[in-house]
Design a protein around this motif. Structure first.
Motif, mmCIF file in Angstrom:
data_model
loop_
_atom_site.group_PDB
_atom_site.id
_atom_site.type_symbol
_atom_site.label_atom_id
_atom_site.label_comp_id
_atom_site.label_asym_id
_atom_site.label_seq_id
_atom_site.Cartn_x
_atom_site.Cartn_y
_atom_site.Cartn_z
ATOM 1 N N GLN A 76 0.826 -1.204 0.000
ATOM 2 C CA GLN A 76 0.000 0.000 0.000
ATOM 3 C C GLN A 76 0.864 1.259 0.000
ATOM 4 O O GLN A 76 0.552 2.231 -0.695
ATOM 5 C CB GLN A 76 -0.943 0.004 1.192
ATOM 6 C CG GLN A 76 -2.037 -1.036 1.088
ATOM 7 C CD GLN A 76 -2.936 -1.072 2.304
ATOM 8 O OE1 GLN A 76 -2.734 -0.345 3.265
ATOM 9 N NE2 GLN A 76 -3.942 -1.944 2.268
ATOM 10 N N LYS A 78 3.851 1.513 -1.240
ATOM 11 C CA LYS A 78 4.431 1.616 -2.582
ATOM 12 C C LYS A 78 3.427 2.198 -3.561
ATOM 13 O O LYS A 78 3.768 3.039 -4.391
ATOM 14 C CB LYS A 78 4.904 0.244 -3.062
ATOM 15 C CG LYS A 78 5.636 0.280 -4.385
ATOM 16 C CD LYS A 78 6.104 -1.112 -4.775
ATOM 17 C CE LYS A 78 6.894 -1.107 -6.033
ATOM 18 N NZ LYS A 78 6.216 -0.625 -7.199
ATOM 19 N N GLN A 79 2.170 1.770 -3.446
ATOM 20 C CA GLN A 79 1.124 2.287 -4.322
ATOM 21 C C GLN A 79 0.921 3.783 -4.099
ATOM 22 O O GLN A 79 0.807 4.551 -5.051
ATOM 23 C CB GLN A 79 -0.193 1.526 -4.097
ATOM 24 C CG GLN A 79 -1.324 1.993 -4.968
ATOM 25 C CD GLN A 79 -1.054 1.767 -6.437
ATOM 26 O OE1 GLN A 79 -0.450 0.773 -6.810
ATOM 27 N NE2 GLN A 79 -1.503 2.683 -7.267
ATOM 28 N N VAL A 80 0.890 4.212 -2.837
ATOM 29 C CA VAL A 80 0.724 5.637 -2.526
ATOM 30 C C VAL A 80 1.916 6.425 -3.057
ATOM 31 O O VAL A 80 1.756 7.506 -3.630
ATOM 32 C CB VAL A 80 0.555 5.848 -1.001
ATOM 33 C CG1 VAL A 80 0.649 7.314 -0.631
ATOM 34 C CG2 VAL A 80 -0.774 5.265 -0.543
ATOM 35 N N LYS A 81 3.109 5.891 -2.900
ATOM 36 C CA LYS A 81 4.311 6.558 -3.402
ATOM 37 C C LYS A 81 4.254 6.712 -4.919
ATOM 38 O O LYS A 81 4.553 7.781 -5.448
ATOM 39 C CB LYS A 81 5.548 5.762 -3.002
ATOM 40 C CG LYS A 81 6.838 6.363 -3.476
ATOM 41 C CD LYS A 81 8.015 5.492 -3.094
ATOM 42 C CE LYS A 81 9.274 6.009 -3.744
ATOM 43 N NZ LYS A 81 10.406 5.098 -3.557
ATOM 44 N N ASP A 82 3.858 5.648 -5.614
ATOM 45 C CA ASP A 82 3.744 5.724 -7.070
ATOM 46 C C ASP A 82 2.695 6.749 -7.498
ATOM 47 O O ASP A 82 2.915 7.519 -8.427
ATOM 48 C CB ASP A 82 3.402 4.348 -7.646
ATOM 49 C CG ASP A 82 4.540 3.353 -7.509
ATOM 50 O OD1 ASP A 82 5.699 3.792 -7.308
ATOM 51 O OD2 ASP A 82 4.269 2.136 -7.592
ATOM 52 N N ASP A 83 1.547 6.749 -6.806
ATOM 53 C CA ASP A 83 0.493 7.714 -7.123
ATOM 54 C C ASP A 83 0.971 9.143 -6.883
ATOM 55 O O ASP A 83 0.701 10.048 -7.683
ATOM 56 C CB ASP A 83 -0.762 7.447 -6.293
ATOM 57 C CG ASP A 83 -1.458 6.160 -6.681
ATOM 58 O OD1 ASP A 83 -1.169 5.635 -7.780
ATOM 59 O OD2 ASP A 83 -2.284 5.672 -5.879
ATOM 60 N N LEU A 84 1.697 9.345 -5.794
ATOM 61 C CA LEU A 84 2.218 10.667 -5.468
ATOM 62 C C LEU A 84 3.242 11.125 -6.504
ATOM 63 O O LEU A 84 3.239 12.283 -6.915
ATOM 64 C CB LEU A 84 2.831 10.676 -4.067
ATOM 65 C CG LEU A 84 3.287 12.013 -3.534
ATOM 66 C CD1 LEU A 84 2.101 12.961 -3.420
ATOM 67 C CD2 LEU A 84 3.952 11.846 -2.180
ATOM 68 N N GLU A 85 4.096 10.203 -6.938
ATOM 69 C CA GLU A 85 5.078 10.554 -7.967
ATOM 70 C C GLU A 85 4.393 10.892 -9.287
ATOM 71 O O GLU A 85 4.821 11.802 -9.996
ATOM 72 C CB GLU A 85 6.082 9.415 -8.152
ATOM 73 C CG GLU A 85 7.084 9.313 -7.027
ATOM 74 C CD GLU A 85 8.048 8.146 -7.193
ATOM 75 O OE1 GLU A 85 7.910 7.389 -8.173
ATOM 76 O OE2 GLU A 85 8.918 7.997 -6.331
ATOM 77 N N ASP A 86 3.327 10.155 -9.621
ATOM 78 C CA ASP A 86 2.584 10.466 -10.843
ATOM 79 C C ASP A 86 1.965 11.860 -10.742
ATOM 80 O O ASP A 86 1.995 12.634 -11.698
ATOM 81 C CB ASP A 86 1.487 9.426 -11.090
ATOM 82 C CG ASP A 86 2.040 8.074 -11.486
ATOM 83 O OD1 ASP A 86 3.220 8.015 -11.909
ATOM 84 O OD2 ASP A 86 1.298 7.080 -11.375
ATOM 85 N N PHE A 87 1.397 12.175 -9.590
ATOM 86 C CA PHE A 87 0.763 13.477 -9.395
ATOM 87 C C PHE A 87 1.789 14.601 -9.413
ATOM 88 O O PHE A 87 1.608 15.607 -10.082
ATOM 89 C CB PHE A 87 -0.021 13.492 -8.088
ATOM 90 C CG PHE A 87 -0.639 14.816 -7.781
ATOM 91 C CD1 PHE A 87 -1.723 15.282 -8.492
ATOM 92 C CD2 PHE A 87 -0.106 15.627 -6.782
ATOM 93 C CE1 PHE A 87 -2.291 16.510 -8.220
ATOM 94 C CE2 PHE A 87 -0.659 16.857 -6.500
ATOM 95 C CZ PHE A 87 -1.749 17.306 -7.216
#
Length: 95
Positions: A76, A78-87
């Motif tokens: 979870q 890692k998913q939040v980190k990826d979403d934050l990097e995309d944003f």
């Protein structure tokens, strides 16, 4: 414009200055020995932490503790980190 990664908020010129000071203090012939020693030390620390992690996992499994919770939390995060990097990639200001 190409965006370069920031390493500990240190620019290339500052890194070169630190390397220059290291060469001046220790001499060019000692720098490879120092780097080799640092590399071995980091490798030993990494191996020790991996041993500790595996020992904790083995002990938890032996005592019947559920270790899948930590894996779920890591996924979870890692998913939040990826979403934050995309944003932030679309919002990040170009330098």
């Amino acid at each position: 414009m190409i965006q370069q990664p920031i390493f500990l908020f240190i620019s290339g010129a500052e890194i070169m200055f630190v390397l220059f000071i290291v060469v001046m203090v220790f001499g060019a012939d000692k720098v490879p020995e120092i780097a080799r020693g640092l590399g071995k030390g980091i490798k030993e620390i990494k191996n020790a932490t991996n041993d500790i992690k595996s020992e904790i996992t083995k002990t938890a499994d032996k005592n019947g503790l559920d270790t899948s919770v930590t894996k779920d939390v890591q996924e979870q995060l890692k998913q939040v980190k990826d979403d934050l990097e995309d944003f932030t990639g679309s919002v990040r200001r170009k330098m």
